[in-house]
Design an enzyme around this catalytic site. Structure first.
Site, PDB file in Angstrom:
ATOM      1  N   CYS A  76     -17.831 -17.801  25.981  1.00  0.00           N
ATOM      2  CA  CYS A  76     -17.090 -17.683  27.252  1.00  0.00           C
ATOM      3  C   CYS A  76     -16.493 -16.298  27.447  1.00  0.00           C
ATOM      4  O   CYS A  76     -16.175 -15.926  28.575  1.00  0.00           O
ATOM      5  CB  CYS A  76     -16.013 -18.760  27.330  1.00  0.00           C
ATOM      6  SG  CYS A  76     -14.705 -18.611  26.111  1.00  0.00           S
ATOM      7  N   ARG A 104     -19.467 -17.513  36.619  1.00  0.00           N
ATOM      8  CA  ARG A 104     -18.121 -18.001  36.947  1.00  0.00           C
ATOM      9  C   ARG A 104     -17.858 -17.789  38.434  1.00  0.00           C
ATOM     10  O   ARG A 104     -17.313 -18.661  39.106  1.00  0.00           O
ATOM     11  CB  ARG A 104     -17.044 -17.233  36.142  1.00  0.00           C
ATOM     12  CG  ARG A 104     -17.040 -17.474  34.646  1.00  0.00           C
ATOM     13  CD  ARG A 104     -16.551 -18.860  34.274  1.00  0.00           C
ATOM     14  NE  ARG A 104     -15.197 -19.150  34.785  1.00  0.00           N
ATOM     15  CZ  ARG A 104     -14.061 -18.763  34.204  1.00  0.00           C
ATOM     16  NH1 ARG A 104     -14.073 -18.073  33.085  1.00  0.00           N
ATOM     17  NH2 ARG A 104     -12.874 -19.100  34.728  1.00  0.00           N
ATOM     18  N   ASP A 127     -16.545 -19.706  20.199  1.00  0.00           N
ATOM     19  CA  ASP A 127     -15.405 -19.124  20.910  1.00  0.00           C
ATOM     20  C   ASP A 127     -14.492 -18.504  19.858  1.00  0.00           C
ATOM     21  O   ASP A 127     -14.681 -18.709  18.647  1.00  0.00           O
ATOM     22  CB  ASP A 127     -14.700 -20.247  21.693  1.00  0.00           C
ATOM     23  CG  ASP A 127     -13.612 -19.748  22.632  1.00  0.00           C
ATOM     24  OD1 ASP A 127     -13.516 -18.540  22.879  1.00  0.00           O
ATOM     25  OD2 ASP A 127     -12.840 -20.612  23.119  1.00  0.00           O
ATOM     26  N   HIS A 179     -11.189 -26.189  29.623  1.00  0.00           N
ATOM     27  CA  HIS A 179     -11.564 -25.016  30.422  1.00  0.00           C
ATOM     28  C   HIS A 179     -12.761 -25.415  31.311  1.00  0.00           C
ATOM     29  O   HIS A 179     -13.875 -24.939  31.139  1.00  0.00           O
ATOM     30  CB  HIS A 179     -11.944 -23.855  29.492  1.00  0.00           C
ATOM     31  CG  HIS A 179     -11.931 -22.513  30.145  1.00  0.00           C
ATOM     32  ND1 HIS A 179     -11.614 -22.317  31.477  1.00  0.00           N
ATOM     33  CD2 HIS A 179     -12.224 -21.266  29.655  1.00  0.00           C
ATOM     34  CE1 HIS A 179     -11.697 -21.021  31.756  1.00  0.00           C
ATOM     35  NE2 HIS A 179     -12.062 -20.368  30.683  1.00  0.00           N
ATOM     36  N   GLN A 192     -15.207 -22.883  33.140  1.00  0.00           N
ATOM     37  CA  GLN A 192     -16.130 -22.165  32.260  1.00  0.00           C
ATOM     38  C   GLN A 192     -17.360 -23.024  31.964  1.00  0.00           C
ATOM     39  O   GLN A 192     -18.490 -22.544  31.991  1.00  0.00           O
ATOM     40  CB  GLN A 192     -15.419 -21.785  30.954  1.00  0.00           C
ATOM     41  CG  GLN A 192     -16.288 -20.982  30.016  1.00  0.00           C
ATOM     42  CD  GLN A 192     -16.586 -19.575  30.530  1.00  0.00           C
ATOM     43  OE1 GLN A 192     -15.676 -18.837  30.879  1.00  0.00           O
ATOM     44  NE2 GLN A 192     -17.867 -19.215  30.597  1.00  0.00           N
ATOM     45  N   ARG A 194      -3.653 -21.375  35.333  1.00  0.00           N
ATOM     46  CA  ARG A 194      -3.950 -21.194  33.900  1.00  0.00           C
ATOM     47  C   ARG A 194      -2.623 -21.327  33.166  1.00  0.00           C
ATOM     48  O   ARG A 194      -1.691 -20.547  33.386  1.00  0.00           O
ATOM     49  CB  ARG A 194      -4.573 -19.813  33.648  1.00  0.00           C
ATOM     50  CG  ARG A 194      -4.640 -19.471  32.163  1.00  0.00           C
ATOM     51  CD  ARG A 194      -5.487 -18.269  31.855  1.00  0.00           C
ATOM     52  NE  ARG A 194      -6.888 -18.614  31.950  1.00  0.00           N
ATOM     53  CZ  ARG A 194      -7.884 -17.876  31.467  1.00  0.00           C
ATOM     54  NH1 ARG A 194      -7.623 -16.738  30.842  1.00  0.00           N
ATOM     55  NH2 ARG A 194      -9.132 -18.251  31.593  1.00  0.00           N
TER      56      ARG A 194
HETATM   57  N1  NVA Z   1     -10.342 -20.691  23.824  1.00  0.00           N
HETATM   58  C1  NVA Z   1      -9.962 -19.440  24.428  1.00  0.00           C
HETATM   59  C2  NVA Z   1     -10.738 -19.203  25.679  1.00  0.00           C
HETATM   60  C3  NVA Z   1     -10.433 -17.923  26.400  1.00  0.00           C
HETATM   61  C4  NVA Z   1     -11.172 -17.769  27.671  1.00  0.00           C
HETATM   62  C5  NVA Z   1      -8.465 -19.452  24.703  1.00  0.00           C
HETATM   63  O1  NVA Z   1      -7.955 -20.494  25.135  1.00  0.00           O
HETATM   64  O2  NVA Z   1      -7.814 -18.439  24.477  1.00  0.00           O
HETATM   65  N1   CP Z   2     -13.740 -16.813  29.845  1.00  0.00           N
HETATM   66  C1   CP Z   2     -12.565 -16.616  30.445  1.00  0.00           C
HETATM   67  O1   CP Z   2     -11.928 -17.547  30.975  1.00  0.00           O
HETATM   68  O2   CP Z   2     -12.167 -15.316  30.447  1.00  0.00           O
HETATM   69  P1   CP Z   2     -10.744 -14.737  30.870  1.00  0.00           P
HETATM   70  O3   CP Z   2      -9.755 -15.178  29.838  1.00  0.00           O
HETATM   71  O4   CP Z   2     -10.940 -13.260  30.905  1.00  0.00           O
HETATM   72  O5   CP Z   2     -10.362 -15.290  32.219  1.00  0.00           O
END
Ligand code: NVA
Ligand code: CP
Length: 306
Positions: A260, A288, A220, A131, A134, A104
């Site tokens: 998500c 997930r 989101d 992502h 997800q 990540r």
């Molecule tokens: N769009 C959000 C998703 C978090 C799971 C982010 O990137 O922070």
């Molecule tokens: N939806 C998702 O990826 O959640 P986290 O940021 O908690 O991993």
């Protein structure tokens, strides 16, 4: 055989994704029956996090344990990556010691460079652009609740972020349509989204119009991780892009709501919607785990009999 990565949704072809969904169902059923299943005994997953996480860490770590393997959590803040070790060097070393890697991070370019230097499969656990894990879980959840997603309408309300881009890639692969409504200045960038064309989505200035006839409505956070400096401005710009009951009323009566998570009630979604009868967010989050177990099994073992 070339190492297979999952860096963006379209890295897997439709038949591969459908296979992963079949395996997700089998793996989930076994898990619900408390049947041990250890196809990845002695395999190790390295999880590299440059951003916060609850679901992604937990689902990958628990998933790898449940498949008989082990998982190691690495946070860039306390590894040499955080002190400037080139990502290419880190990839060479890490991929000699483990069987699969999940990352990540920020720019997609970072994970692409890591994968180009990795001997083992690399999975995108979220980048600024995508992502894919997800969306794997989201589409599986839709299929579980409503069946085939082909030809359906998915409505995306809010930021054209990593989630939105990945929905758009998935629409090209599975043949569904996305109605997108973003505030002015936050529109989809097809090249950044990694799209082949613009046939599978339509942009709507008014979020209410985008919801008309939807089979799935999703949104989101207004400010994704890494964009915190824009938060104050975004709060103003996105104020009319909250998914509320009035929007859901325009969708089809059997439409589901997805997010998500983590969610901000009163910002991108009202409490009534996310905690209401059309919301499938808890199944979505749980899936997930099951979908990523199937993904890791596929990337490491290929197609298996059973
Ligand atoms: N769009 C959000 C998703 C978090 C799971 C982010 O990137 O922070
Ligand atoms: N939806 C998702 O990826 O959640 P986290 O940021 O908690 O991993």
């Amino acid at each position: 055989m070339a190492v297979k990565h999952f860096l963006q949704f379209r890295d897997l072809a439709r038949d591969e994704l459908e296979y992963v969904f079949q395996r997700t169902r089998i793996i989930k059923d076994r898990f619900k029956r408390y049947e041990p299943y250890h196809p990845l005994a002695d395999r190790t997953l390295a999880m590299i996090f440059e951003k916060s996480s609850t679901r992604t860490r937990l689902s990958f770590e628990a998933g790898m344990h449940q498949l008989g393997g082990s998982a190691i959590y690495l946070n860039t803040r306390d590894t040499q990556l955080g002190r400037g070790e080139p990502v290419e060097d880190a990839a060479q070393v890490i991929s000699r010691m483990v069987d699969i890697v999940m990352i990540r991070t920020f720019e997609q370019d970072i994970i692409e460079r890591f994968a180009a230097n990795s001997r083992v499969p690399v999975i995108n656990g979220l980048t600024n652009e995508y992502h894919p894990c997800q969306i794997l879980a989201d589409i599986y959840t839709y299929i579980e609740h409503r069946g085939d997603i082909r030809g359906k309408t998915v409505t995306w309300i809010g930021d054209s972020n990593n989630m939105c881009n990945t929905w758009l890639q998935a629409a090209e692969i599975f043949g569904f349509n996305v109605h997108v409504s973003t505030p002015p200045g936050y529109e989809v960038e097809p090249e950044r989204a990694g799209l082949y064309g613009t046939d599978h989505y339509e942009e709507f200035a008014d979020p209410m119009d985008a919801c008309l006839g939807a089979d799935l409505v999703t949104t989101d956070v207004w400010t994704s991780m890494g964009f915190e400096a824009e938060n104050e401005e975004r709060m103003k710009d996105f104020a009319d892009w909250q998914v509320d009951v009035d929007m859901m009323k325009l969708a089809r009566p059997e439409a589901v709501f997805m997010h998500c998570l983590p969610a901000h009630r009163g910002e991108e979604v009202s409490a009534e919607v996310i905690d209401g009868p059309q919301s499938v967010v808890w199944d979505e989050a749980e899936n997930r785990l099951h979908a990523q177990k199937a993904l890791m099994e596929y990337l490491l073992l290929g197609r298996i009999e059973s």
